[in-house]
Write a protein that holds these residues in place. Structure first.
Motif, PDB file in Angstrom:
ATOM      1  N   TYR A   3      -6.990   9.880  11.140  1.00  0.00           N
ATOM      2  CA  TYR A   3      -6.861  11.304  11.406  1.00  0.00           C
ATOM      3  C   TYR A   3      -6.638  12.089  10.113  1.00  0.00           C
ATOM      4  O   TYR A   3      -6.049  11.574   9.150  1.00  0.00           O
ATOM      5  N   PRO A   4      -7.103  13.354  10.050  1.00  0.00           N
ATOM      6  CA  PRO A   4      -6.866  14.162   8.841  1.00  0.00           C
ATOM      7  C   PRO A   4      -5.385  14.379   8.619  1.00  0.00           C
ATOM      8  O   PRO A   4      -4.599  14.495   9.561  1.00  0.00           O
ATOM      9  N   LYS A   5      -4.995  14.433   7.360  1.00  0.00           N
ATOM     10  CA  LYS A   5      -3.585  14.615   6.983  1.00  0.00           C
ATOM     11  C   LYS A   5      -3.311  16.031   6.511  1.00  0.00           C
ATOM     12  O   LYS A   5      -2.195  16.368   6.147  1.00  0.00           O
ATOM     13  N   ASP A   6      -4.350  16.867   6.457  1.00  0.00           N
ATOM     14  CA  ASP A   6      -4.203  18.243   6.002  1.00  0.00           C
ATOM     15  C   ASP A   6      -5.366  19.052   6.556  1.00  0.00           C
ATOM     16  O   ASP A   6      -6.221  18.528   7.279  1.00  0.00           O
TER      17      ASP A   6
END
Length: 257
Positions: A3-6
């Protein structure tokens, strides 16, 4: 990746037919027939506006191309080892290439690659159609860039260049490494007929592309189309250096492309 972290964002810039900055964070994998246990991303290509194709290749343990790469009668190929160790063959000629090693295969000669490391080897790979010249024919060339001496670029002691291929007119292109000491720059903003595909080997800098100053760094890829303004300043604590292709030794075509 997970999943994206930002927030989703990118430094990459795509201006079809003009220039492109492609950063490593946004690369996706491509399946290229014949390559086994390899991760490959296509960088420059005719779909971007280039007359050539550039790839970044990660050969994992056991990675190889035993079927051979290209070998068409009108296509030339070049590979540069960014890091690792590979066995490379041009037809039946065999070479062991380590960091900065390279191999040029002339038209009609297949290139074979095999990773010799227990881990990964990373390669910068190139192909384009050869522009024939009557009575001239290129030949297989291999070496290691770190065994070639730099020379001053345009009489500047803080900018250096080395040629990886012969400058003979038999060749219609060359690969060079250009290196800027910190705070060094091109002597002027270039505007020329030739196009480039460049992979940044080290450092950080500001690159003028079509009169836009763009931050670049190690691991980035730059496509520079014909007649696009181009120049660089090096910043940071280490040289800004890149390996790049350049078409040469041929007259301009009357074709619009």
């Amino acid at each position: 990746m997970g999943y994206p972290k930002d927030l989703l964002s990118s430094r990459s810039i795509i201006k079809h037919g003009l220039y492109a900055l492609i950063t490593p964070e946004g690369l996706v994998n491509n399946i290229i027939p014949g390559f086994e246990n390899c991760t490959i991303s296509i960088l420059g290509s005719p779909r971007l506006g280039a007359s050539f194709v550039d790839y970044i290749v990660t050969m994992h343990e056991g990675g190889k191309n035993s079927q051979g790469y290209c070998g068409e009668a009108d296509v030339e190929t070049f590979v540069y080892v960014l890091n690792g160790k590979v066995k490379a063959k041009a037809g039946e000629e065999e070479f062991v290439l380590e960091d900065s090693g390279y191999l040029y295969c002339p038209p009609g000669v297949k290139m074979y690659l095999e990773n010799l490391e227990s881990g990964d080897s990373r390669l910068f790979l190139y192909k384009q159609k050869y522009k024939p010249l009557e009575g001239k024919k290129p030949w297989t060339v291999s070496g290691h860039a770190n065994q070639i001496e730099f020379r001053d670029y345009d009489d500047m002691h803080n900018v250096h260049i080395k040629d990886l291929l012969p400058t003979d007119i038999d060749f219609d292109m060359n690969f060079h490494i250009l290196s800027f000491d910190p705070a060094a720059s091109h002597p002027f903003i270039e505007t020329h007929y030739q196009e480039h595909g460049a992979y940044l080997l080290s450092g950080e800098g500001m690159y003028n592309l079509d009169n836009e100053w763009i931050p670049v760094k190690k691991g980035d890829y730059i496509f520079m189309g014909p007649y696009v303004h181009q120049a660089a300043y090096a910043v940071g604590r280490e040289p800004l250096a890149y390996v790049y292709s350049k078409d040469c030794n041929r007259d301009a075509s009357l074709d619009k492309k």
